[in-house]
Motif scaffolding. Structure first.
Motif, PDB file in Angstrom:
ATOM      1  N   ALA A   1       0.829  -1.203   0.000  1.00 48.26           N
ATOM      2  CA  ALA A   1       0.000   0.000   0.000  1.00 48.26           C
ATOM      3  C   ALA A   1       0.868   1.260   0.000  1.00 48.26           C
ATOM      4  O   ALA A   1       0.584   2.218  -0.735  1.00 48.26           O
ATOM      5  N   ALA A   2       1.918   1.268   0.808  1.00 42.16           N
ATOM      6  CA  ALA A   2       2.812   2.432   0.857  1.00 42.16           C
ATOM      7  C   ALA A   2       3.439   2.692  -0.504  1.00 42.16           C
ATOM      8  O   ALA A   2       3.501   3.842  -0.957  1.00 42.16           O
ATOM      9  N   ARG A   3       3.869   1.646  -1.162  1.00 43.53           N
ATOM     10  CA  ARG A   3       4.496   1.794  -2.480  1.00 43.53           C
ATOM     11  C   ARG A   3       3.506   2.298  -3.524  1.00 43.53           C
ATOM     12  O   ARG A   3       3.901   2.910  -4.505  1.00 43.53           O
ATOM     13  N   GLU A   4       2.234   2.025  -3.302  1.00 44.71           N
ATOM     14  CA  GLU A   4       1.202   2.454  -4.254  1.00 44.71           C
ATOM     15  C   GLU A   4       0.623   3.813  -3.917  1.00 44.71           C
ATOM     16  O   GLU A   4      -0.288   4.284  -4.587  1.00 44.71           O
ATOM     17  N   GLY A   5       1.109   4.431  -2.857  1.00 42.97           N
ATOM     18  CA  GLY A   5       0.640   5.759  -2.498  1.00 42.97           C
ATOM     19  C   GLY A   5      -0.546   5.779  -1.554  1.00 42.97           C
ATOM     20  O   GLY A   5      -1.142   6.835  -1.349  1.00 42.97           O
ATOM     21  N   ASP A   6      -0.893   4.653  -0.958  1.00 44.09           N
ATOM     22  CA  ASP A   6      -2.039   4.584  -0.043  1.00 44.09           C
ATOM     23  C   ASP A   6      -1.539   4.573   1.398  1.00 44.09           C
ATOM     24  O   ASP A   6      -1.453   3.530   2.046  1.00 44.09           O
ATOM     25  N   LEU A   7      -1.222   5.756   1.897  1.00 45.10           N
ATOM     26  CA  LEU A   7      -0.681   5.895   3.245  1.00 45.10           C
ATOM     27  C   LEU A   7      -1.661   5.375   4.290  1.00 45.10           C
ATOM     28  O   LEU A   7      -1.252   4.677   5.227  1.00 45.10           O
TER      29      LEU A   7
ATOM     30  N   ARG B   1      11.019  -3.267   9.252  1.00 44.24           N
ATOM     31  CA  ARG B   1      12.047  -2.343   8.757  1.00 44.24           C
ATOM     32  C   ARG B   1      11.707  -1.874   7.350  1.00 44.24           C
ATOM     33  O   ARG B   1      11.917  -0.712   7.010  1.00 44.24           O
ATOM     34  N   GLU B   2      11.205  -2.795   6.535  1.00 43.58           N
ATOM     35  CA  GLU B   2      10.835  -2.418   5.169  1.00 43.58           C
ATOM     36  C   GLU B   2       9.728  -1.385   5.157  1.00 43.58           C
ATOM     37  O   GLU B   2       9.780  -0.411   4.407  1.00 43.58           O
ATOM     38  N   LEU B   3       8.709  -1.601   5.978  1.00 41.21           N
ATOM     39  CA  LEU B   3       7.606  -0.644   6.030  1.00 41.21           C
ATOM     40  C   LEU B   3       8.090   0.694   6.581  1.00 41.21           C
ATOM     41  O   LEU B   3       7.717   1.749   6.064  1.00 41.21           O
ATOM     42  N   ALA B   4       8.936   0.665   7.591  1.00 44.98           N
ATOM     43  CA  ALA B   4       9.484   1.910   8.135  1.00 44.98           C
ATOM     44  C   ALA B   4      10.278   2.654   7.060  1.00 44.98           C
ATOM     45  O   ALA B   4      10.159   3.880   6.930  1.00 44.98           O
ATOM     46  N   ALA B   5      11.057   1.932   6.280  1.00 41.87           N
ATOM     47  CA  ALA B   5      11.844   2.566   5.207  1.00 41.87           C
ATOM     48  C   ALA B   5      10.936   3.197   4.165  1.00 41.87           C
ATOM     49  O   ALA B   5      11.201   4.314   3.688  1.00 41.87           O
ATOM     50  N   GLU B   6       9.853   2.510   3.804  1.00 40.38           N
ATOM     51  CA  GLU B   6       8.900   3.078   2.840  1.00 40.38           C
ATOM     52  C   GLU B   6       8.242   4.331   3.412  1.00 40.38           C
ATOM     53  O   GLU B   6       8.039   5.313   2.697  1.00 40.38           O
ATOM     54  N   MET B   7       7.909   4.289   4.693  1.00 41.89           N
ATOM     55  CA  MET B   7       7.296   5.457   5.335  1.00 41.89           C
ATOM     56  C   MET B   7       8.263   6.639   5.309  1.00 41.89           C
ATOM     57  O   MET B   7       7.871   7.765   4.994  1.00 41.89           O
ATOM     58  N   ARG B   8       9.524   6.394   5.657  1.00 44.47           N
ATOM     59  CA  ARG B   8      10.519   7.466   5.659  1.00 44.47           C
ATOM     60  C   ARG B   8      10.729   8.011   4.243  1.00 44.47           C
ATOM     61  O   ARG B   8      10.825   9.219   4.038  1.00 44.47           O
ATOM     62  N   ARG B   9      10.831   7.113   3.280  1.00 48.94           N
ATOM     63  CA  ARG B   9      11.136   7.496   1.904  1.00 48.94           C
ATOM     64  C   ARG B   9       9.985   8.277   1.270  1.00 48.94           C
ATOM     65  O   ARG B   9      10.197   9.276   0.600  1.00 48.94           O
ATOM     66  N   ARG B  10       8.766   7.822   1.478  1.00 42.25           N
ATOM     67  CA  ARG B  10       7.630   8.372   0.734  1.00 42.25           C
ATOM     68  C   ARG B  10       6.775   9.363   1.516  1.00 42.25           C
ATOM     69  O   ARG B  10       6.092  10.189   0.916  1.00 42.25           O
TER      70      ARG B  10
ATOM     71  N   GLN C   1       4.733   9.865  10.566  1.00 42.90           N
ATOM     72  CA  GLN C   1       5.688  10.143  11.638  1.00 42.90           C
ATOM     73  C   GLN C   1       5.228   9.522  12.951  1.00 42.90           C
ATOM     74  O   GLN C   1       6.034   8.987  13.709  1.00 42.90           O
ATOM     75  N   ASP C   2       3.910   9.549  13.206  1.00 42.95           N
ATOM     76  CA  ASP C   2       3.372   8.901  14.409  1.00 42.95           C
ATOM     77  C   ASP C   2       3.662   7.413  14.404  1.00 42.95           C
ATOM     78  O   ASP C   2       4.034   6.833  15.427  1.00 42.95           O
ATOM     79  N   TYR C   3       3.486   6.784  13.242  1.00 45.14           N
ATOM     80  CA  TYR C   3       3.772   5.348  13.124  1.00 45.14           C
ATOM     81  C   TYR C   3       5.257   5.077  13.376  1.00 45.14           C
ATOM     82  O   TYR C   3       5.615   4.163  14.117  1.00 45.14           O
ATOM     83  N   LEU C   4       6.122   5.882  12.776  1.00 44.48           N
ATOM     84  CA  LEU C   4       7.562   5.715  12.988  1.00 44.48           C
ATOM     85  C   LEU C   4       7.930   5.938  14.448  1.00 44.48           C
ATOM     86  O   LEU C   4       8.789   5.235  14.987  1.00 44.48           O
ATOM     87  N   ASP C   5       7.269   6.897  15.098  1.00 44.62           N
ATOM     88  CA  ASP C   5       7.499   7.125  16.521  1.00 44.62           C
ATOM     89  C   ASP C   5       7.076   5.904  17.344  1.00 44.62           C
ATOM     90  O   ASP C   5       7.744   5.540  18.314  1.00 44.62           O
ATOM     91  N   GLN C   6       5.960   5.287  16.944  1.00 46.85           N
ATOM     92  CA  GLN C   6       5.511   4.077  17.629  1.00 46.85           C
ATOM     93  C   GLN C   6       6.549   2.958  17.477  1.00 46.85           C
ATOM     94  O   GLN C   6       6.858   2.255  18.442  1.00 46.85           O
TER      95      GLN C   6
END
Length: 133
Positions: free
Chosen positions: A65-71, A97-106, A114-119
């Motif tokens: 979903a992250a890669r497709e633009g569906d945050l 880690r992969e999902l965190a990297a996609e979140m940071r990148r996109r 950012q809330d998810y990464l903080d979690q």
């Protein structure tokens, strides 16, 4: 007649193939297999028979979903994967880690990402080794 100790578990095959397709960026196939992993790992009443596999399948759905633009969907799947008693298991480390990297990148400028990464960061504080700093 000897017992055959090398029995193939089709659900395990789907699980490993799901990982492979996610890692190489074949998100459509990874998503299809993740849905099958969830279907096979959940009883008719919603009880999870395979919570670890299901958690990783949800992260896979989140990565796709992250890669497709569906945050929003990525966050839903990421959050659901972290629920339950098995949060710090090694099999979830790679996909988280992969999902965190996609979140940071996109989505680094999105407050929800950012809330998810903080979690994840908080979880890393509670459970050393879960996520890299």
């Amino acid at each position: 007649m000897a017992d055959n100790h090398f029995v193939v578990d089709p659900a395990k095959f789907d699980f490993y193939a799901m990982d492979w397709y996610r890692l190489v960026g074949e998100d459509k196939l990874a998503r299809t297999l993740a849905k099958e992993v969830l279907r096979a790992g959940t009883d008719f009443d919603g009880t999870e028979r395979s919570p670890m596999r299901n958690a990783e399948a949800r992260v896979t759905l989140g990565v796709a979903a992250a890669r497709e633009g569906d945050l929003e969907q990525a966050l839903i799947m990421g959050e659901r994967a972290l629920q339950g008693d098995r949060q710090s298991v090694p099999s979830l480390i790679m996909t988280s880690r992969e999902l965190a990297a996609e979140m940071r990148r996109r989505y680094s400028s999105e407050p929800a990402a950012q809330d998810y990464l903080d979690q994840l960061h908080s979880l890393a504080q509670e459970r050393p080794g879960f996520m890299p700093r």
